[in-house]
Design a protein around this motif. Structure first.
Motif, PDB file in Angstrom:
ATOM      1  N   GLU A   1       4.304  59.367  67.523  1.00 42.44           N
ATOM      2  CA  GLU A   1       3.576  60.481  68.133  1.00 42.44           C
ATOM      3  C   GLU A   1       2.088  60.362  67.831  1.00 42.44           C
ATOM      4  OE1 GLU A   1       3.467  65.375  67.936  1.00 42.44           O
ATOM      5  OE2 GLU A   1       4.854  64.214  66.694  1.00 42.44           O
ATOM      6  N   LEU A   2       1.264  60.605  68.839  1.00 40.00           N
ATOM      7  CA  LEU A   2      -0.173  60.542  68.654  1.00 40.00           C
ATOM      8  C   LEU A   2      -0.669  61.808  67.964  1.00 40.00           C
ATOM      9  CD1 LEU A   2      -1.299  59.083  72.093  1.00 40.00           C
ATOM     10  CD2 LEU A   2      -1.070  57.871  69.923  1.00 40.00           C
ATOM     11  N   PRO A   3      -1.474  61.690  66.913  1.00 43.18           N
ATOM     12  CA  PRO A   3      -1.967  62.870  66.198  1.00 43.18           C
ATOM     13  C   PRO A   3      -2.994  63.631  67.007  1.00 43.18           C
ATOM     14  CG  PRO A   3      -2.971  60.878  65.326  1.00 43.18           C
ATOM     15  CD  PRO A   3      -1.925  60.427  66.297  1.00 43.18           C
ATOM     16  N   LYS A   4      -3.066  64.933  66.759  1.00 41.75           N
ATOM     17  CA  LYS A   4      -4.029  65.790  67.436  1.00 41.75           C
ATOM     18  C   LYS A   4      -5.155  66.219  66.507  1.00 41.75           C
ATOM     19  CE  LYS A   4      -0.621  67.647  70.685  1.00 41.75           C
ATOM     20  NZ  LYS A   4       0.052  68.863  71.189  1.00 41.75           N
ATOM     21  N   TRP A   5      -4.883  66.207  65.194  1.00 43.99           N
ATOM     22  CA  TRP A   5      -5.876  66.653  64.235  1.00 43.99           C
ATOM     23  C   TRP A   5      -5.987  65.625  63.117  1.00 43.99           C
ATOM     24  CZ3 TRP A   5      -7.969  70.483  66.718  1.00 43.99           C
ATOM     25  CH2 TRP A   5      -7.175  71.318  67.500  1.00 43.99           C
ATOM     26  N   LYS A   6      -7.167  65.537  62.525  1.00 35.22           N
ATOM     27  CA  LYS A   6      -7.387  64.596  61.439  1.00 35.22           C
ATOM     28  C   LYS A   6      -6.504  64.910  60.242  1.00 35.22           C
ATOM     29  CE  LYS A   6     -12.276  63.935  62.628  1.00 35.22           C
ATOM     30  NZ  LYS A   6     -13.674  64.106  62.152  1.00 35.22           N
ATOM     31  N   TRP A   7      -5.964  63.876  59.645  1.00 33.27           N
ATOM     32  CA  TRP A   7      -5.173  63.943  58.418  1.00 33.27           C
ATOM     33  C   TRP A   7      -3.923  64.806  58.550  1.00 33.27           C
ATOM     34  CZ3 TRP A   7      -5.813  60.420  54.879  1.00 33.27           C
ATOM     35  CH2 TRP A   7      -7.040  59.744  54.837  1.00 33.27           C
ATOM     36  N   GLU A   8      -3.462  65.025  59.774  1.00 35.97           N
ATOM     37  CA  GLU A   8      -2.200  65.728  59.981  1.00 35.97           C
ATOM     38  C   GLU A   8      -1.045  64.735  59.973  1.00 35.97           C
ATOM     39  OE1 GLU A   8      -1.389  69.638  62.481  1.00 35.97           O
ATOM     40  OE2 GLU A   8      -1.470  67.862  63.762  1.00 35.97           O
ATOM     41  N   MET A   9      -1.300  63.511  60.424  1.00 38.57           N
ATOM     42  CA  MET A   9      -0.289  62.462  60.431  1.00 38.57           C
ATOM     43  C   MET A   9      -0.836  61.255  59.671  1.00 38.57           C
ATOM     44  SD  MET A   9       1.125  62.683  64.344  1.00 38.57           S
ATOM     45  CE  MET A   9       1.883  64.197  64.945  1.00 38.57           C
ATOM     46  N   ILE A  10      -0.068  60.762  58.704  1.00 34.33           N
ATOM     47  CA  ILE A  10      -0.569  59.696  57.855  1.00 34.33           C
ATOM     48  C   ILE A  10       0.437  58.555  57.746  1.00 34.33           C
ATOM     49  CG2 ILE A  10      -1.956  61.301  56.493  1.00 34.33           C
ATOM     50  CD1 ILE A  10       0.216  60.944  54.280  1.00 34.33           C
ATOM     51  N   ASN A  11      -0.086  57.390  57.444  1.00 26.46           N
ATOM     52  CA  ASN A  11       0.718  56.235  57.069  1.00 26.46           C
ATOM     53  C   ASN A  11       0.398  55.906  55.618  1.00 26.46           C
ATOM     54  OD1 ASN A  11       0.867  56.223  59.940  1.00 26.46           O
ATOM     55  ND2 ASN A  11       1.409  54.069  59.911  1.00 26.46           N
TER      56      ASN A  11
ATOM     57  N   ARG B   1      -3.874  58.519  60.609  1.00 21.32           N
ATOM     58  CA  ARG B   1      -3.418  57.849  61.821  1.00 21.32           C
ATOM     59  C   ARG B   1      -4.352  58.086  63.017  1.00 21.32           C
ATOM     60  NH1 ARG B   1       2.552  59.366  63.199  1.00 21.32           N
ATOM     61  NH2 ARG B   1       2.665  59.301  60.927  1.00 21.32           N
ATOM     62  N   MET B   2      -5.123  59.176  62.981  1.00 22.10           N
ATOM     63  CA  MET B   2      -5.973  59.491  64.126  1.00 22.10           C
ATOM     64  C   MET B   2      -7.265  58.675  64.116  1.00 22.10           C
ATOM     65  SD  MET B   2      -7.459  63.192  65.299  1.00 22.10           S
ATOM     66  CE  MET B   2      -8.336  63.393  66.845  1.00 22.10           C
ATOM     67  N   THR B   3      -7.976  58.673  62.975  1.00 19.40           N
ATOM     68  CA  THR B   3      -9.286  58.025  62.901  1.00 19.40           C
ATOM     69  C   THR B   3      -9.242  56.654  62.243  1.00 19.40           C
ATOM     70  OG1 THR B   3      -9.808  59.002  60.753  1.00 19.40           O
ATOM     71  CG2 THR B   3     -10.361  60.289  62.717  1.00 19.40           C
ATOM     72  N   LYS B   4      -8.094  56.332  61.620  1.00 21.31           N
ATOM     73  CA  LYS B   4      -7.907  55.067  60.890  1.00 21.31           C
ATOM     74  C   LYS B   4      -8.729  55.005  59.606  1.00 21.31           C
ATOM     75  CE  LYS B   4      -5.356  53.946  64.354  1.00 21.31           C
ATOM     76  NZ  LYS B   4      -3.900  54.198  64.260  1.00 21.31           N
ATOM     77  N   SER B   5      -9.345  56.107  59.197  1.00 19.52           N
ATOM     78  CA  SER B   5     -10.002  56.141  57.896  1.00 19.52           C
ATOM     79  C   SER B   5      -8.925  56.173  56.821  1.00 19.52           C
ATOM     80  CB  SER B   5     -10.916  57.357  57.785  1.00 19.52           C
ATOM     81  OG  SER B   5     -10.188  58.555  57.991  1.00 19.52           O
ATOM     82  N   ALA B   6      -9.278  55.781  55.602  1.00 21.69           N
ATOM     83  CA  ALA B   6      -8.244  55.626  54.584  1.00 21.69           C
ATOM     84  C   ALA B   6      -8.777  55.928  53.188  1.00 21.69           C
ATOM     85  CB  ALA B   6      -7.682  54.211  54.632  1.00 21.69           C
ATOM     86  N   HIS B   7      -7.841  56.238  52.291  1.00 17.32           N
ATOM     87  CA  HIS B   7      -8.118  56.349  50.867  1.00 17.32           C
ATOM     88  C   HIS B   7      -7.379  55.220  50.153  1.00 17.32           C
ATOM     89  CE1 HIS B   7     -10.168  60.231  50.895  1.00 17.32           C
ATOM     90  NE2 HIS B   7      -9.252  60.681  51.737  1.00 17.32           N
ATOM     91  N   PHE B   8      -8.004  54.644  49.122  1.00 19.47           N
ATOM     92  CA  PHE B   8      -7.407  53.563  48.354  1.00 19.47           C
ATOM     93  C   PHE B   8      -7.339  53.988  46.890  1.00 19.47           C
ATOM     94  CE2 PHE B   8      -9.431  51.846  52.063  1.00 19.47           C
ATOM     95  CZ  PHE B   8      -8.578  50.846  52.508  1.00 19.47           C
ATOM     96  N   PHE B   9      -6.152  53.924  46.290  1.00 22.10           N
ATOM     97  CA  PHE B   9      -5.982  54.350  44.911  1.00 22.10           C
ATOM     98  C   PHE B   9      -5.342  53.240  44.083  1.00 22.10           C
ATOM     99  CE2 PHE B   9      -5.613  58.283  47.451  1.00 22.10           C
ATOM    100  CZ  PHE B   9      -6.689  58.988  46.925  1.00 22.10           C
ATOM    101  N   PRO B  10      -5.927  52.905  42.940  1.00 22.45           N
ATOM    102  CA  PRO B  10      -5.286  51.951  42.035  1.00 22.45           C
ATOM    103  C   PRO B  10      -4.080  52.608  41.361  1.00 22.45           C
ATOM    104  CG  PRO B  10      -7.275  52.836  41.041  1.00 22.45           C
ATOM    105  CD  PRO B  10      -7.231  53.370  42.449  1.00 22.45           C
ATOM    106  N   VAL B  11      -2.943  51.970  41.392  1.00 22.65           N
ATOM    107  CA  VAL B  11      -1.713  52.531  40.812  1.00 22.65           C
ATOM    108  C   VAL B  11      -0.967  51.434  40.051  1.00 22.65           C
ATOM    109  CG1 VAL B  11      -1.447  54.328  42.559  1.00 22.65           C
ATOM    110  CG2 VAL B  11      -0.457  52.074  42.954  1.00 22.65           C
ATOM    111  N   LYS B  12       0.136  51.825  39.464  1.00 20.16           N
ATOM    112  CA  LYS B  12       0.979  50.887  38.731  1.00 20.16           C
ATOM    113  C   LYS B  12       2.312  50.732  39.449  1.00 20.16           C
ATOM    114  CE  LYS B  12      -1.072  52.364  34.356  1.00 20.16           C
ATOM    115  NZ  LYS B  12      -0.822  52.996  33.025  1.00 20.16           N
ATOM    116  N   ILE B  13       2.875  49.559  39.370  1.00 18.64           N
ATOM    117  CA  ILE B  13       4.147  49.303  40.042  1.00 18.64           C
ATOM    118  C   ILE B  13       5.248  50.179  39.475  1.00 18.64           C
ATOM    119  CG2 ILE B  13       4.857  47.467  38.473  1.00 18.64           C
ATOM    120  CD1 ILE B  13       5.430  47.636  42.302  1.00 18.64           C
ATOM    121  N   THR B  14       5.039  50.688  38.262  1.00 14.76           N
ATOM    122  CA  THR B  14       6.045  51.539  37.607  1.00 14.76           C
ATOM    123  C   THR B  14       5.943  53.003  38.041  1.00 14.76           C
ATOM    124  OG1 THR B  14       4.524  51.786  35.731  1.00 14.76           O
ATOM    125  CG2 THR B  14       6.204  50.054  35.582  1.00 14.76           C
ATOM    126  N   HIS B  15       4.947  53.348  38.859  1.00 11.55           N
ATOM    127  CA  HIS B  15       4.798  54.739  39.300  1.00 11.55           C
ATOM    128  C   HIS B  15       6.035  55.184  40.080  1.00 11.55           C
ATOM    129  CE1 HIS B  15       0.960  55.194  37.691  1.00 11.55           C
ATOM    130  NE2 HIS B  15       0.229  55.472  38.749  1.00 11.55           N
TER     131      HIS B  15
END
Length: 213
Positions: A120-130, A153-167
């Motif tokens: 489904e195509l998103p209508k609002w920013k940050w309402e649908m995420i991958n 999913r709408m603007t293709k902007s993203a956040h990147f977070f360092p995490v651990k594989i054990t999370h």
């Protein structure tokens, strides 16, 4: 029908009664009373916090066959045209996040390399995420060895977070609440590369954390 009940029960809410008194004393400017003695905020009906009126209005807007389970942003925009009550935006976001039927419809899962899905195509920013997890990276001085990527999913902007594989899924839910919800909003659709079980556990932990805020 709901509007009529809202008008009739305003005087049962002590906060609205106090606002009405202040309107008469000209102590508040944004609120007004017309000839029908109904309190309005910038032309919108003020909904009393009695008889679960606010919850019933949200349920009607969210679950009617016409709305087909609206997301929090769309639902807020629609209700804002007619109604006002304190902390309405937060209440709507929490209501949508806790709706079991909505979760069952919207929580999706995408397997890498599988057949293409009709997304489904998103209508609002940050309402649908991958959400994606990239593992096997060199370990940092803080022991992070993976990157968690959240894509709008709408603007293709993203956040990147360092995490651990054990999370755990709970750890990811806490991180999303702390770092993403405060900037954007509660998502209404999630596509994950981690599998249906992870996605379901993430959403369950997310709900729990949202309810504790």
């Amino acid at each position: 029908m709901m509007c009529t009940e809202v008008k009739e029960k305003q005087d049962q809410d002590p906060i609205l009664l106090k606002l009405k008194a202040n309107v008469h004393k000209q102590k508040v400017l944004a609120f007004e009373q017309g000839g029908d003695s109904v309190l309005r905020y910038q032309g919108r009906l003020c909904v009393p916090r009695v008889d679960e009126l606010q919850e019933r209005i949200m349920e009607e807007a969210h679950s009617s066959r016409y709305s087909i389970h609206l997301g929090s942003t769309k639902m807020y925009r629609d209700l804002r045209e007619v109604y006002w009550w304190s902390s309405k935006k937060k209440g709507i976001a929490e209501f949508v996040a806790k709706c079991l039927n909505f979760q069952q419809v919207q929580v999706e899962h995408q397997r890498p390399g599988s057949m293409a899905q009709n997304i489904e195509l998103p209508k609002w920013k940050w309402e649908m995420i991958n959400i994606y997890l990239f593992t096997g990276l060199p370990r940092s001085h803080r022991k992070h060895d993976s990157i968690w990527v959240i894509v709008n999913r709408m603007t293709k902007s993203a956040h990147f977070f360092p995490v651990k594989i054990t999370h755990s899924a709970e750890d990811y839910a806490k991180l999303y609440l702390q770092e993403v919800v405060r900037l954007h909003r509660v998502p209404v659709s999630i596509i994950s590369d981690r599998g249906a079980q992870f996605t379901a556990q993430f959403w369950k932990s997310f709900q729990k954390g949202l309810g504790q805020r």
